[in-house]
Scaffold this motif. Sequence first.
Motif, PDB file in Angstrom:
ATOM      1  N   SER A 173       0.827  -1.206   0.000  1.00  0.00           N
ATOM      2  CA  SER A 173       0.000   0.000   0.000  1.00  0.00           C
ATOM      3  C   SER A 173       0.861   1.255   0.000  1.00  0.00           C
ATOM      4  O   SER A 173       0.595   2.202  -0.753  1.00  0.00           O
ATOM      5  CB  SER A 173      -0.920   0.008   1.223  1.00  0.00           C
ATOM      6  OG  SER A 173      -1.705  -1.154   1.250  1.00  0.00           O
ATOM      7  N   LYS A 195      -2.904 -14.104  -4.917  1.00  0.00           N
ATOM      8  CA  LYS A 195      -4.053 -13.182  -4.947  1.00  0.00           C
ATOM      9  C   LYS A 195      -3.569 -11.746  -4.823  1.00  0.00           C
ATOM     10  O   LYS A 195      -4.151 -10.830  -5.418  1.00  0.00           O
ATOM     11  CB  LYS A 195      -5.014 -13.536  -3.818  1.00  0.00           C
ATOM     12  CG  LYS A 195      -6.299 -12.745  -3.827  1.00  0.00           C
ATOM     13  CD  LYS A 195      -7.246 -13.257  -2.753  1.00  0.00           C
ATOM     14  CE  LYS A 195      -8.574 -12.495  -2.789  1.00  0.00           C
ATOM     15  NZ  LYS A 195      -8.403 -11.064  -2.559  1.00  0.00           N
ATOM     16  N   ARG A 196      -2.492 -11.543  -4.052  1.00  0.00           N
ATOM     17  CA  ARG A 196      -1.996 -10.187  -3.817  1.00  0.00           C
ATOM     18  C   ARG A 196      -1.571  -9.510  -5.126  1.00  0.00           C
ATOM     19  O   ARG A 196      -1.805  -8.317  -5.321  1.00  0.00           O
ATOM     20  CB  ARG A 196      -0.805 -10.249  -2.852  1.00  0.00           C
ATOM     21  CG  ARG A 196      -0.276  -8.905  -2.438  1.00  0.00           C
ATOM     22  CD  ARG A 196      -1.224  -8.163  -1.560  1.00  0.00           C
ATOM     23  NE  ARG A 196      -1.455  -8.849  -0.290  1.00  0.00           N
ATOM     24  CZ  ARG A 196      -2.217  -8.361   0.682  1.00  0.00           C
ATOM     25  NH1 ARG A 196      -2.816  -7.196   0.511  1.00  0.00           N
ATOM     26  NH2 ARG A 196      -2.390  -9.030   1.798  1.00  0.00           N
ATOM     27  N   THR A 197      -0.979 -10.270  -6.028  1.00  0.00           N
ATOM     28  CA  THR A 197      -0.547  -9.699  -7.307  1.00  0.00           C
ATOM     29  C   THR A 197      -1.753  -9.256  -8.125  1.00  0.00           C
ATOM     30  O   THR A 197      -1.763  -8.169  -8.714  1.00  0.00           O
ATOM     31  CB  THR A 197       0.278 -10.738  -8.107  1.00  0.00           C
ATOM     32  OG1 THR A 197       1.307 -11.264  -7.280  1.00  0.00           O
ATOM     33  CG2 THR A 197       0.885 -10.096  -9.335  1.00  0.00           C
ATOM     34  N   VAL A 198      -2.787 -10.093  -8.161  1.00  0.00           N
ATOM     35  CA  VAL A 198      -3.997  -9.759  -8.914  1.00  0.00           C
ATOM     36  C   VAL A 198      -4.670  -8.528  -8.311  1.00  0.00           C
ATOM     37  O   VAL A 198      -5.085  -7.611  -9.039  1.00  0.00           O
ATOM     38  CB  VAL A 198      -4.972 -10.963  -8.932  1.00  0.00           C
ATOM     39  CG1 VAL A 198      -6.253 -10.602  -9.669  1.00  0.00           C
ATOM     40  CG2 VAL A 198      -4.312 -12.173  -9.586  1.00  0.00           C
ATOM     41  N   ASP A 199      -4.772  -8.478  -6.985  1.00  0.00           N
ATOM     42  CA  ASP A 199      -5.405  -7.324  -6.315  1.00  0.00           C
ATOM     43  C   ASP A 199      -4.639  -6.038  -6.612  1.00  0.00           C
ATOM     44  O   ASP A 199      -5.240  -4.983  -6.850  1.00  0.00           O
ATOM     45  CB  ASP A 199      -5.464  -7.563  -4.799  1.00  0.00           C
ATOM     46  CG  ASP A 199      -6.449  -8.644  -4.417  1.00  0.00           C
ATOM     47  OD1 ASP A 199      -7.314  -8.978  -5.259  1.00  0.00           O
ATOM     48  OD2 ASP A 199      -6.355  -9.172  -3.284  1.00  0.00           O
ATOM     49  N   ALA A 200      -3.327  -6.112  -6.586  1.00  0.00           N
ATOM     50  CA  ALA A 200      -2.519  -4.916  -6.862  1.00  0.00           C
ATOM     51  C   ALA A 200      -2.719  -4.443  -8.295  1.00  0.00           C
ATOM     52  O   ALA A 200      -2.828  -3.235  -8.551  1.00  0.00           O
ATOM     53  CB  ALA A 200      -1.043  -5.238  -6.612  1.00  0.00           C
ATOM     54  N   LYS A 202      -5.398  -4.875 -10.107  1.00  0.00           N
ATOM     55  CA  LYS A 202      -6.738  -4.263 -10.176  1.00  0.00           C
ATOM     56  C   LYS A 202      -6.667  -2.811  -9.731  1.00  0.00           C
ATOM     57  O   LYS A 202      -7.231  -1.905 -10.357  1.00  0.00           O
ATOM     58  CB  LYS A 202      -7.719  -5.022  -9.261  1.00  0.00           C
ATOM     59  CG  LYS A 202      -8.193  -6.345  -9.801  1.00  0.00           C
ATOM     60  CD  LYS A 202      -9.152  -6.980  -8.799  1.00  0.00           C
ATOM     61  CE  LYS A 202      -9.580  -8.366  -9.248  1.00  0.00           C
ATOM     62  NZ  LYS A 202     -10.415  -9.051  -8.232  1.00  0.00           N
ATOM     63  N   TYR A 203      -5.974  -2.570  -8.636  1.00  0.00           N
ATOM     64  CA  TYR A 203      -5.838  -1.212  -8.096  1.00  0.00           C
ATOM     65  C   TYR A 203      -5.129  -0.305  -9.096  1.00  0.00           C
ATOM     66  O   TYR A 203      -5.556   0.818  -9.365  1.00  0.00           O
ATOM     67  CB  TYR A 203      -5.061  -1.268  -6.780  1.00  0.00           C
ATOM     68  CG  TYR A 203      -4.706   0.090  -6.224  1.00  0.00           C
ATOM     69  CD1 TYR A 203      -5.642   0.842  -5.510  1.00  0.00           C
ATOM     70  CD2 TYR A 203      -3.439   0.636  -6.431  1.00  0.00           C
ATOM     71  CE1 TYR A 203      -5.317   2.092  -5.015  1.00  0.00           C
ATOM     72  CE2 TYR A 203      -3.106   1.880  -5.935  1.00  0.00           C
ATOM     73  CZ  TYR A 203      -4.046   2.605  -5.225  1.00  0.00           C
ATOM     74  OH  TYR A 203      -3.731   3.854  -4.753  1.00  0.00           O
ATOM     75  N   GLU A 206      -7.238   0.789 -12.039  1.00  0.00           N
ATOM     76  CA  GLU A 206      -8.188   1.856 -11.686  1.00  0.00           C
ATOM     77  C   GLU A 206      -7.514   3.225 -11.672  1.00  0.00           C
ATOM     78  O   GLU A 206      -8.176   4.251 -11.826  1.00  0.00           O
ATOM     79  CB  GLU A 206      -8.787   1.568 -10.303  1.00  0.00           C
ATOM     80  CG  GLU A 206      -9.739   0.381 -10.300  1.00  0.00           C
ATOM     81  CD  GLU A 206     -10.152  -0.023  -8.892  1.00  0.00           C
ATOM     82  OE1 GLU A 206      -9.657   0.610  -7.933  1.00  0.00           O
ATOM     83  OE2 GLU A 206     -10.941  -0.978  -8.764  1.00  0.00           O
ATOM     84  N   TYR A 225      -5.380  -7.700 -16.748  1.00  0.00           N
ATOM     85  CA  TYR A 225      -4.947  -6.401 -16.211  1.00  0.00           C
ATOM     86  C   TYR A 225      -3.655  -5.901 -16.854  1.00  0.00           C
ATOM     87  O   TYR A 225      -3.106  -4.886 -16.414  1.00  0.00           O
ATOM     88  CB  TYR A 225      -4.785  -6.506 -14.690  1.00  0.00           C
ATOM     89  CG  TYR A 225      -6.039  -6.990 -14.010  1.00  0.00           C
ATOM     90  CD1 TYR A 225      -7.142  -6.152 -13.887  1.00  0.00           C
ATOM     91  CD2 TYR A 225      -6.136  -8.293 -13.538  1.00  0.00           C
ATOM     92  CE1 TYR A 225      -8.314  -6.607 -13.309  1.00  0.00           C
ATOM     93  CE2 TYR A 225      -7.307  -8.760 -12.952  1.00  0.00           C
ATOM     94  CZ  TYR A 225      -8.383  -7.913 -12.840  1.00  0.00           C
ATOM     95  OH  TYR A 225      -9.553  -8.362 -12.269  1.00  0.00           O
TER      96      TYR A 225
END
Length: 284
Positions: A173, A195-200, A202-203, A206, A225
């Motif tokens: 973050s 999952k952390r790589t995918v979430d990052a 996505k962020y 955006e 992404y």
Amino acid sequence: MIKNEVYQRMVDKQGEMSKSQKKIAAYLLKHTETAPFLTASKLAKLTEVGEATVVRFAVSLGFSGYPELQKEMQNALQMKMTSAEMFAQTIPDHNEKQNLLTEMVKDDITNLQLTLNQIDHTAFNKAAEEIVKANRIYILAYRSAVSLGKFLSFYLDLVLQNTELIEHADGMSEHLLDIKEGDLVIAFGFARYTKRTVDALKYVKEKDVKTIVITDHPLSPLAPYGTITLHTSTEINSFIDSFTAPMSVINALLTAVTRSEHVKVEKRLQELEELWEAFDVFYD
């Protein structure tokens, strides 16, 4: 044993197969991550059989043709195997004598050839251009992919001085807080994906920040992404991934970037040489 019907059919029907069909089955069973994306003609070439044999092979397994077999293999790919399942799959028979070094090197040669055949060269050139243009470069790499991220970030920062590696989920973050348009994120992810790589990613998407994704196949959860996605083959007969092909792509990217920025890079290296000499860094 592979826990999927399409591959189980191949195993069960081996006794009924011709010699050519067995070659196809052996290849598909060995390359479950990359083979589902081969065309019938390319599979025929890799297995040294005729394209018609590939079609007959699919029909012999109960499919209407190769497209249906290919779709079933791609569906199977989305069902993630655990590391324990992967390990069990790659254990050879007790009586089977193998030269492991030869086997692994040959697998890596295949990975390099598949990567060379499948990679989008236009996308590769665009990736090098985006690296040169970026204000700041953030590299996302977790778990074993950190080895790739460290190598890339070391050399990019050495010559461009604008790169940082994000390798710990806890600090992600803070690293991404100030990311903005004009920056670039390079993300590594291979099955099993974090999952952390995918979430990052996505962020980052955006935030309208461009991304380069280096992953193993088109169904990777990272792929949607990526502004630019580079596919590399990582499959060997083991529960670990081989990073030989991704590393080769990294070498090519670094070389493309440094050749593009050769004046800046040469000046930077001359300055560093003086510093390295002053600090007696290298053994002469």
